[in-house]
Write a protein that holds these residues in place. Structure first.
Motif, PDB file in Angstrom:
ATOM      1  N   SER A   1      21.051  70.104  -2.958  1.00  0.00           N
ATOM      2  CA  SER A   1      22.369  70.173  -2.320  1.00  0.00           C
ATOM      3  C   SER A   1      22.855  68.798  -1.872  1.00  0.00           C
ATOM      4  O   SER A   1      24.067  68.520  -1.883  1.00  0.00           O
ATOM      5  CB  SER A   1      22.319  71.130  -1.122  1.00  0.00           C
ATOM      6  N   SER A   2      21.932  67.892  -1.482  1.00  0.00           N
ATOM      7  CA  SER A   2      22.351  66.550  -1.081  1.00  0.00           C
ATOM      8  C   SER A   2      22.912  65.777  -2.279  1.00  0.00           C
ATOM      9  O   SER A   2      23.827  64.960  -2.124  1.00  0.00           O
ATOM     10  CB  SER A   2      21.165  65.788  -0.471  1.00  0.00           C
ATOM     11  N   THR A   3      22.383  66.029  -3.479  1.00  0.00           N
ATOM     12  CA  THR A   3      22.911  65.394  -4.683  1.00  0.00           C
ATOM     13  C   THR A   3      24.348  65.818  -4.928  1.00  0.00           C
ATOM     14  O   THR A   3      25.222  65.002  -5.229  1.00  0.00           O
ATOM     15  CB  THR A   3      22.048  65.752  -5.896  1.00  0.00           C
ATOM     16  N   ILE A   4      24.617  67.109  -4.774  1.00  0.00           N
ATOM     17  CA  ILE A   4      25.984  67.618  -4.972  1.00  0.00           C
ATOM     18  C   ILE A   4      26.914  67.086  -3.897  1.00  0.00           C
ATOM     19  O   ILE A   4      28.054  66.715  -4.174  1.00  0.00           O
ATOM     20  CB  ILE A   4      25.984  69.155  -4.980  1.00  0.00           C
ATOM     21  N   SER A   5      26.430  67.022  -2.654  1.00  0.00           N
ATOM     22  CA  SER A   5      27.269  66.526  -1.567  1.00  0.00           C
ATOM     23  C   SER A   5      27.680  65.081  -1.798  1.00  0.00           C
ATOM     24  O   SER A   5      28.853  64.721  -1.649  1.00  0.00           O
ATOM     25  CB  SER A   5      26.508  66.651  -0.236  1.00  0.00           C
ATOM     26  N   ARG A   6      26.718  64.243  -2.180  1.00  0.00           N
ATOM     27  CA  ARG A   6      27.041  62.835  -2.465  1.00  0.00           C
ATOM     28  C   ARG A   6      27.992  62.711  -3.655  1.00  0.00           C
ATOM     29  O   ARG A   6      28.902  61.891  -3.671  1.00  0.00           O
ATOM     30  CB  ARG A   6      25.754  62.052  -2.737  1.00  0.00           C
ATOM     31  N   GLU A   7      27.763  63.528  -4.676  1.00  0.00           N
ATOM     32  CA  GLU A   7      28.621  63.469  -5.860  1.00  0.00           C
ATOM     33  C   GLU A   7      30.067  63.812  -5.509  1.00  0.00           C
ATOM     34  O   GLU A   7      31.009  63.148  -5.961  1.00  0.00           O
ATOM     35  CB  GLU A   7      28.096  64.442  -6.921  1.00  0.00           C
ATOM     36  N   LEU A   8      30.278  64.821  -4.684  1.00  0.00           N
ATOM     37  CA  LEU A   8      31.633  65.230  -4.325  1.00  0.00           C
ATOM     38  C   LEU A   8      32.327  64.188  -3.453  1.00  0.00           C
ATOM     39  O   LEU A   8      33.558  64.050  -3.507  1.00  0.00           O
ATOM     40  CB  LEU A   8      31.586  66.574  -3.592  1.00  0.00           C
ATOM     41  N   ARG A   9      31.546  63.450  -2.631  1.00  0.00           N
ATOM     42  CA  ARG A   9      32.155  62.425  -1.793  1.00  0.00           C
ATOM     43  C   ARG A   9      32.418  61.141  -2.567  1.00  0.00           C
ATOM     44  O   ARG A   9      33.492  60.556  -2.481  1.00  0.00           O
ATOM     45  CB  ARG A   9      31.242  62.106  -0.596  1.00  0.00           C
TER      46      ARG A   9
END
Length: 479
Positions: A123-131
């Protein structure tokens, strides 16, 4: 947005939040607008893989799904060389397909954890990608796969300064051996022909080329280890030299120096081969199968290969190459008296400079400069210019043998040398304009290039060793 603007607006924001913004590259300079983002690296890798199979640029572009102009631009800007690594990145990095799935789920209102479970990422990978990789030109963060892929590719670039840019001494050495001036044995500069302006196209098939030392990148790379055995900074691979010449943006060597390469091409493309024309004046006693076995293994010096390079107006230059040392002799073949003054006579004497009589005389004069032990045999193609080979053998003591029809590989050393000489004497030019002194200068330049097959020694060095060994053997015999 500039850093000072963010400082004014975020002075009351906790340091932890500002640290996160810095990690998300929020304070980086404004990025240029990509317009329509370029295709992903995956598409570009596939394009270069397809190019490697030998199909045309247009076919490769259509096969990977880009327009023909885009494919042509990729190929031209890269000089025909893949500018990126063709191996696929590891699973550590998000792919374009995963970014497309993220964009779809985000548009459907899915949360970060739901998207992470769907694409099987943390989930941290997706969060960074979206930001980090969201599109922000509209004033808010909208996630689009193409923009995210472009941003990720831009951020992943690690520009590395070319070795030739950081090392002026190395760059000067490469330029001197590649584009240096041709000089005669006495050190006198020979300017060669005047040349047209370089236009960035492929080699000029019907125009003069600037004469230069024209060492190949592989010769330059290997010779550095001999000339600078203790200086590790004076090292560069031949591929790095090719990239500095071919790929736009490297900046170390001028692009027009590709004209100093043997092919003269601005792009890497295959070269067509020419075939010899068979003739029927060769007897059974002078075919290649009758040549002594010692001539085939190159262990014994004194065995030569020869041919003509032909120019316009029935002009020609004779080439002789020693099989063991690769030493080259250029035979001057001036036009005979009366050339151009009257129409040619059927079955009359050849005035072009390489008739049987003129050829025998010129070859005999060139071979006479060699010791008798170094003129044992001569292998020629089936050209009629050496139809008087029997008289030539009597005059010089050199036995002549002829290769089989359409078999240039039976004279490999001479064929290779003729290819090198075409850099100085292009097809479609008048070769009768060059004097014997100018031909000697070109032969001197060729004989002083290091050769891989000779352990990066030059033909002149090897030929000098042969002469020295003959002299010592003669002294020992006399004593």
């Amino acid at each position: 947005m500039a850093t000072q603007d963010w400082s004014k607006k975020t002075s009351d924001v906790p340091e932890g939040v500002r640290r996160q913004w810095r990690a998300d590259r929020a304070l980086r300079p404004a990025m240029r607008s990509p317009g329509r983002p370029e295709p992903s690296r995956t598409v570009q890798r596939e394009f270069w893989r397809v190019i490697a199979t030998g199909i045309t640029t247009a076919e490769a572009a259509l096969q990977v799904g880009v327009s023909v102009p885009v494919g042509a631009r990729w190929f031209r800007h890269a000089g025909g060389m893949p500018p990126i690594c063709l191996s696929e990145p590891t699973g550590r990095y998000l792919t374009f397909e995963e970014r497309e799935e993220i964009a779809i789920l985000r548009a459907q209102g899915a949360g970060v954890r739901e998207i992470a479970r769907a694409v099987r990422r943390d989930s941290s990978t997706i969060s960074r990608e979206l930001r980090r990789n969201a599109a922000t030109r509209g004033g808010k963060q909208d996630y689009r796969a193409t923009v995210a892929q472009w941003k990720a590719q831009q951020a992943a670039k690690r520009p590395k300064t070319a070795k030739l840019v950081n090392n002026p001494q190395l760059r000067q050495y490469v330029q001197d051996r590649l584009a240096g001036q041709v000089r005669g044995p006495g050190g006198t500069a020979v300017s060669g022909p005047g040349t047209p302006v370089w236009k960035g196209l492929n080699k000029p098939h019907r125009a003069d080329r600037r004469w230069s030392l024209a060492w190949s990148p592989e010769q330059i790379s290997a010779r550095l280890k001999i000339d600078f055995p203790e200086d590790e900074s004076m090292r560069i691979s031949h591929e790095a030299i090719y990239q500095a010449l071919f790929i736009e943006g490297r900046g170390a060597l001028k692009r027009e120096l590709v004209a100093c390469l043997r092919t003269g091409r601005a792009l890497r493309t295959p070269r067509a081969r020419s075939q010899n024309t068979a003739q029927g004046h060769v007897g059974a006693d002078v075919v290649l199968s009758e040549r002594p076995a010692e001539a085939a293994d190159r262990a014994v010096p004194g065995h030569w290969e020869g041919d003509l390079i032909i120019g316009t107006g029935r002009s020609a230059i004779g080439t002789l190459v020693e099989r063991s040392s690769r030493s080259t002799i250029l035979v001057h073949l001036p036009r005979q008296k009366g050339w151009g003054e009257k129409p040619p006579t059927k079955n009359g004497p050849s005035l072009g400079g390489y008739g049987a009589v003129a050829m025998n005389k010129a070859l005999a004069a060139s071979m006479a400069t060699l010791p008798e032990q170094l003129r044992k045999t001569l292998t020629w193609d089936r050209g009629k210019e050496l139809s008087g080979h029997a008289q030539f053998a009597l005059d010089t003591g050199t036995k002549v043998y002829f290769a089989d029809p359409h078999s240039p590989w039976q004279r490999p050393t001479n064929e290779n040398t003729n290819g090198l000489l075409r850099q100085y004497f292009p097809k479609g030019t008048d070769l009768s304009r060059w004097s014997a002194q100018e031909l000697e200068a070109v032969a001197h330049a060729l004989n002083n290039r290091p050769r891989k097959v000779l352990g990066w020694r030059t033909p002149s060095e090897v030929f000098a060793e042969q002469l020295s060994s003959l002299h010592q053997a003669g002294v020992a015999t006399t004593g």
